[in-house]
Design a protein around this motif. Structure first.
Motif, mmCIF file in Angstrom:
data_model
loop_
_atom_site.group_PDB
_atom_site.id
_atom_site.type_symbol
_atom_site.label_atom_id
_atom_site.label_comp_id
_atom_site.label_asym_id
_atom_site.label_seq_id
_atom_site.Cartn_x
_atom_site.Cartn_y
_atom_site.Cartn_z
ATOM 1 N N VAL A 91 -12.892 64.886 31.552
ATOM 2 C CA VAL A 91 -12.576 65.872 32.583
ATOM 3 C C VAL A 91 -11.532 66.848 32.044
ATOM 4 C CG1 VAL A 91 -11.551 66.225 34.849
ATOM 5 C CG2 VAL A 91 -13.140 64.330 34.466
ATOM 6 N N GLY A 92 -11.799 68.134 32.168
ATOM 7 C CA GLY A 92 -10.869 69.144 31.691
ATOM 8 C C GLY A 92 -11.240 69.730 30.348
ATOM 9 N N ASP A 93 -12.284 69.194 29.695
ATOM 10 C CA ASP A 93 -12.694 69.709 28.390
ATOM 11 C C ASP A 93 -13.281 71.108 28.500
ATOM 12 O OD1 ASP A 93 -11.915 67.477 27.076
ATOM 13 O OD2 ASP A 93 -13.924 66.743 26.605
ATOM 14 N N GLN A 170 -6.538 70.622 23.172
ATOM 15 C CA GLN A 170 -5.272 71.342 23.227
ATOM 16 C C GLN A 170 -5.166 72.094 24.546
ATOM 17 O OE1 GLN A 170 -5.525 73.798 19.712
ATOM 18 N NE2 GLN A 170 -4.836 72.163 18.369
ATOM 19 N N LYS A 171 -3.984 72.661 24.793
ATOM 20 C CA LYS A 171 -3.793 73.447 26.008
ATOM 21 C C LYS A 171 -4.594 74.742 25.948
ATOM 22 C CE LYS A 171 0.844 71.750 27.148
ATOM 23 N NZ LYS A 171 2.258 72.121 27.377
ATOM 24 N N GLN A 172 -4.785 75.271 24.748
ATOM 25 C CA GLN A 172 -5.459 76.561 24.586
ATOM 26 C C GLN A 172 -6.641 76.430 23.651
ATOM 27 O OE1 GLN A 172 -6.511 79.447 25.615
ATOM 28 N NE2 GLN A 172 -4.502 80.405 25.719
ATOM 29 N N HIS A 173 -7.827 76.740 24.167
ATOM 30 C CA HIS A 173 -9.037 76.731 23.333
ATOM 31 C C HIS A 173 -9.645 78.117 23.197
ATOM 32 C CE1 HIS A 173 -9.831 72.341 22.719
ATOM 33 N NE2 HIS A 173 -8.963 72.269 23.708
ATOM 34 N N PHE A 174 -9.134 79.078 23.963
ATOM 35 C CA PHE A 174 -9.571 80.464 23.867
ATOM 36 C C PHE A 174 -8.545 81.240 23.050
ATOM 37 C CE2 PHE A 174 -11.482 78.806 27.658
ATOM 38 C CZ PHE A 174 -12.702 79.438 27.775
ATOM 39 N N HIS A 175 -8.985 81.928 22.021
ATOM 40 C CA HIS A 175 -8.050 82.670 21.173
ATOM 41 C C HIS A 175 -8.579 84.084 20.914
ATOM 42 C CE1 HIS A 175 -5.946 78.911 20.374
ATOM 43 N NE2 HIS A 175 -7.109 78.363 20.054
ATOM 44 N N SER A 212 -9.753 68.188 37.841
ATOM 45 C CA SER A 212 -11.011 67.681 38.376
ATOM 46 C C SER A 212 -12.231 68.370 37.793
ATOM 47 C CB SER A 212 -11.039 67.878 39.899
ATOM 48 O OG SER A 212 -10.900 69.246 40.222
ATOM 49 N N ASP A 213 -12.039 69.449 37.019
ATOM 50 C CA ASP A 213 -13.173 70.204 36.506
ATOM 51 C C ASP A 213 -13.038 70.448 35.013
ATOM 52 O OD1 ASP A 213 -14.198 70.481 39.071
ATOM 53 O OD2 ASP A 213 -13.043 72.307 39.428
ATOM 54 N N SER A 214 -14.181 70.642 34.340
ATOM 55 C CA SER A 214 -14.211 71.084 32.959
ATOM 56 C C SER A 214 -15.012 72.375 32.914
ATOM 57 C CB SER A 214 -14.854 70.035 32.061
ATOM 58 O OG SER A 214 -14.169 68.811 32.148
ATOM 59 N N GLN A 215 -14.835 73.150 31.858
ATOM 60 C CA GLN A 215 -15.478 74.445 31.770
ATOM 61 C C GLN A 215 -16.537 74.453 30.682
ATOM 62 O OE1 GLN A 215 -12.133 74.083 32.159
ATOM 63 N NE2 GLN A 215 -12.431 74.540 34.303
ATOM 64 N N VAL A 216 -17.537 75.332 30.852
ATOM 65 C CA VAL A 216 -18.586 75.451 29.847
ATOM 66 C C VAL A 216 -18.885 76.913 29.597
ATOM 67 C CG1 VAL A 216 -20.451 75.291 31.541
ATOM 68 C CG2 VAL A 216 -20.926 74.776 29.179
ATOM 69 N N LEU A 217 -19.119 77.248 28.336
ATOM 70 C CA LEU A 217 -19.562 78.575 27.954
ATOM 71 C C LEU A 217 -20.858 78.417 27.202
ATOM 72 C CD1 LEU A 217 -16.212 78.420 27.252
ATOM 73 C CD2 LEU A 217 -16.649 80.861 27.471
#
Length: 305
Positions: A91-93, A170-175, A212-217
């Motif tokens: 959760v949160g990935d 990590q806290k930041q996966h978008f760069h 409670s949520d994870s994100q997907v691209l």
């Protein structure tokens, strides 16, 4: 020496082995229990209220490993990360997926997991693009959804696949690599996106992930018109930087190094300083040089502490 599939000369083999041994030595000094096997003891400070995560168990008041891997520590959480295993969603990935099926009410996405993820259309924000995000495990699989226009179709770039264990949570996966005009997204599932920079369309600039949520691209696989292709044209200079960043990721994957923004930028800068052609970045000599430079970098960091 770890198994690396490169056509190395004898001199290159010696140089690479020396660099890898130096890196292993530095890792051992930083964390003596970095690599563990089943039933190995993991040193923790119980006074800090340690949280035992995946791959750990309490045995007679002592924290031990329940699988083979590498000990990871995030604040008070201690867990064991298994090597060379398929992606295990948490959760949160932040993950990147590829659409493999479009149905009436849902999409299915391949996310390097042992089953496809489910994206309900009711969980998407349709205007100005398709949005998606992971909600959690349901009876029919892993569910995705999107709360922000930050999550959606990925265009004008390259999708790379690496072993998931090389991408740390990590806290930041978008760069945004401003100096190169490109975006880098490090998916926890081992899918990595390198593409032309796209400005966020809403206020959600920072990488905020709920508990409670994870994100997907996911990359765009739809055909586009000639007019749209011209509108989305990426200039040559930016395409070159995208290719350099993508090759930097490939080099790290070949060497089995953790993939981080700092190291990727270092490899791009190294290739530019050497005036190296993009395709030559995948050559044996450059891979050996990257390993040597990484050993120097970590040794220098250790001396400054």
């Amino acid at each position: 020496m770890r198994e690396i599939q490169l056509p190395l000369s004898q001199t290159q083999k010696v140089r690479l082995q020396k660099a890898l041994e130096q890196l292993e030595s530095l890792s051992t000094k930083v964390n003596s229990d970095a690599s563990v096997i089943i039933a190995d003891s993991i040193h923790v400070n119980h006074e800090d209220g340690v949280l035992k995560g995946h791959g750990t168990a309490d045995l007679n008041g002592e924290v031990v490993a329940t699988l083979c891997g590498v000990v990871e520590r995030v604040n008070k959480l201690v867990y064991v990360r298994a090597l060379r295993s398929r992606y295990k969603p948490e959760v949160g990935d932040i993950v990147i997926g590829r659409v493999v099926e479009v149905a009436q009410k849902r999409w299915r996405l391949e996310i390097n997991y042992n089953q496809d993820a489910v994206l309900l259309l009711s969980s998407m924000n349709m205007p100005d693009g398709v949005q998606a995000e992971v909600r959690g495990f349901q009876h029919d699989g892993l569910h995705l959804q999107a709360r922000s226009r930050k999550y959606g179709k990925l265009n004008r770039g390259q999708l790379l696949t690496v072993p998931p264990y090389l991408v740390k949570r990590q806290k930041q996966h978008f760069h945004h690599l401003e100096e190169f005009g490109i975006d880098l997204i490090l998916g926890c599932n081992g899918f990595i996106w390198v593409g032309e920079h796209v400005e966020a369309k809403d206020d959600m600039i920072e990488d905020q992930v709920s508990q409670s949520d994870s994100q997907v691209l996911f990359p765009n696989k739809n055909c586009v018109s000639l007019e749209e292709q011209e509108k989305n044209y990426t200039i040559l200079e930016t395409r070159k930087y995208i290719s350099r960043a993508a090759n930097a990721v490939r080099v790290l994957s070949t060497l089995g190094f953790n993939i981080t923004l700092e190291i990727i930028k270092g490899i791009i800068d190294l290739s530019l300083s050497m005036n190296l052609d993009i395709h030559d970045m995948l050559g044996s000599e450059f891979c050996v040089l990257v390993a040597e430079k990484e050993a120097e970098r970590r040794s220098s960091m250790k001396k400054r502490r």
